[in-house]
Write an enzyme that holds these catalytic residues in place. Structure first.
Site, PDB file in Angstrom:
ATOM      1  CB  THR A 159       0.083   3.501  -1.604  1.00 13.34           C
ATOM      2  OG1 THR A 159      -1.155   3.570  -2.465  1.00 13.34           O
ATOM      3  CG2 THR A 159       0.240   5.082  -1.186  1.00 13.34           C
ATOM      4  CG  ASP A 190      -5.843   8.390   0.099  1.00 12.60           C
ATOM      5  OD1 ASP A 190      -6.066   7.722  -0.704  1.00 12.60           O
ATOM      6  OD2 ASP A 190      -5.079   8.451   1.045  1.00 12.60           O
ATOM      7  N   GLY A 211      -4.576   3.162   1.829  1.00 16.58           N
ATOM      8  CA  GLY A 211      -5.939   2.271   2.106  1.00 16.58           C
ATOM      9  C   GLY A 211      -6.802   2.813   1.308  1.00 16.58           C
TER      10      GLY A 211
HETATM   11  N1  ASP Z   1      -4.831   5.418  -1.093  1.00 15.69           N
HETATM   12  C1  ASP Z   1      -4.581   5.051  -2.422  1.00 15.69           C
HETATM   13  C2  ASP Z   1      -5.729   5.601  -3.442  1.00 15.69           C
HETATM   14  O1  ASP Z   1      -6.560   5.227  -2.871  1.00 15.69           O
HETATM   15  C3  ASP Z   1      -4.247   3.168  -2.470  1.00 15.69           C
HETATM   16  C4  ASP Z   1      -3.472   2.605  -1.143  1.00 15.69           C
HETATM   17  O2  ASP Z   1      -3.064   3.394  -0.596  1.00 15.69           O
HETATM   18  O3  ASP Z   1      -3.466   1.445  -1.454  1.00 15.69           O
HETATM   19  O4  ASP Z   1      -5.364   5.608  -4.364  1.00 15.69           O
END
Ligand code: ASP
Length: 290
Positions: A159, A190, A211
């Site tokens: 991300t 999120d 995350g």
């Molecule tokens: N936070 C992102 C999600 O849950 C994924 C990531 O940041 O790797 O969609």
């Protein structure tokens, strides 16, 4: 007071370390050039995130992880710390740069548009719609085929996000993602949620998170971290407290970047790696890590 910019390219078990480090470095340089030319924090955030959405190293825009149905489905948000204006999109499949669409939503009477309605809005505002195939990077198609046989073990990473503080002391933050690997169609994490993936308030600072989205959402992590700036002048300390809260309260893993209104930057993560790059008037050159 001074201009400052920090970007991240995800937190997790990052496999392509060099590509991530190079990608965040390029994005930070692009955002920094925009800021130095005197443009707004919002413009700098948008420019830096577009660079990472167009880079197949990252799970955003072209190169996003495919969902279980083999489709790229993206979420993004951007926030202006001046008047707390927000623009967010979720579940878009036909937009090359979701952060640019989020910016147009921020400038409209809306705050959050999803899926087909968001794409219709994009078309009305002159943002070209593309075929979903053009967003599926060959590496991601190959991974998706592997996941059909063996679902992924580590679900995230890649991300992208950015915070900028401009010459007028305005703070903006943004986040863009293809979501978790092999996610269920319609799953939203999120990243597009105000206060969870992104938050900016000129009175305190800005944050972008990455995350495990379900955990980050439960603790409203970006807002939690910006609020922590009220008691901690050092953004590294505030970022650390936020990540400890994520881990201790809901068992979450992830990373956060943070900037305060003085242009000081900080970050923290409890994953094996996090890709990030930052620059401010003290450092003047870009420092990249992964
Ligand atoms: N936070 C992102 C999600 O849950 C994924 C990531 O940041 O790797 O969609």
């Amino acid at each position: 007071m001074g201009i400052a910019l920090i970007v991240h390219g995800g937190a997790g078990e990052i496999e392509t370390v060099q590509a991530h480090r190079r990608g965040v470095e390029i994005a930070a340089q692009i955002g920094w050039d925009v800021l130095r030319d005197g443009a707004s924090a919002l413009d700098a955030v948008q420019a830096a995130i577009i660079a990472m959405e167009d880079d197949p190293a990252f799970d955003a825009g072209f190169g996003s992880f495919l969902n279980r149905d083999g489709i790229v489905e993206m979420d993004a948000s951007i926030m202006d710390g001046r008047g707390l204006d927000v623009g967010a999109v979720a579940g878009v499949t036909r937009v090359k740069n979701p952060i640019a669409l989020a910016r147009r939503i921020l400038e409209s009477e809306h705050t959050f548009l999803i899926a087909r309605g968001a794409e219709e809005f994009a078309r009305e505002r002159g943002i070209a719609l593309v075929e979903n195939e053009t967003l599926r990077a060959p590496e991601q198609i190959a991974k998706w085929k592997e996941w059909l046989a063996h679902p992924p073990r580590a679900p995230g990473g890649g991300t992208v996000g950015c915070i900028a503080v401009d010459r007028d002391g305005n703070i903006a933050a943004g986040t863009s993602t293809g979501g978790m690997k092999f996610k269920r169609a319609g799953r939203v994490g999120d990243s597009p949620l105000v206060g969870c993936g992104t938050f900016a308030d000129n009175l305190l600072g800005g944050a972008s998170t990455t995350g495990w989205g379900e955990a980050i959402t439960r603790v409203v992590l970006a807002k939690f971290a910006v609020d922590a700036l009220a008691n901690h002048r050092d953004p590294n300390a505030a970022a650390q407290i936020a990540i400890e809260h994520l881990a201790n309260r809901v068992g979450g893993t992830g990373g956060i970047i943070l900037a305060n209104r003085d242009g000081q930057i900080g970050f923290a993560f409890n994953t094996p790696r996090m890709a990030l790059a930052f620059v401010n008037e003290q450092s003047r050159s870009i420092i990249a890590e992964c």
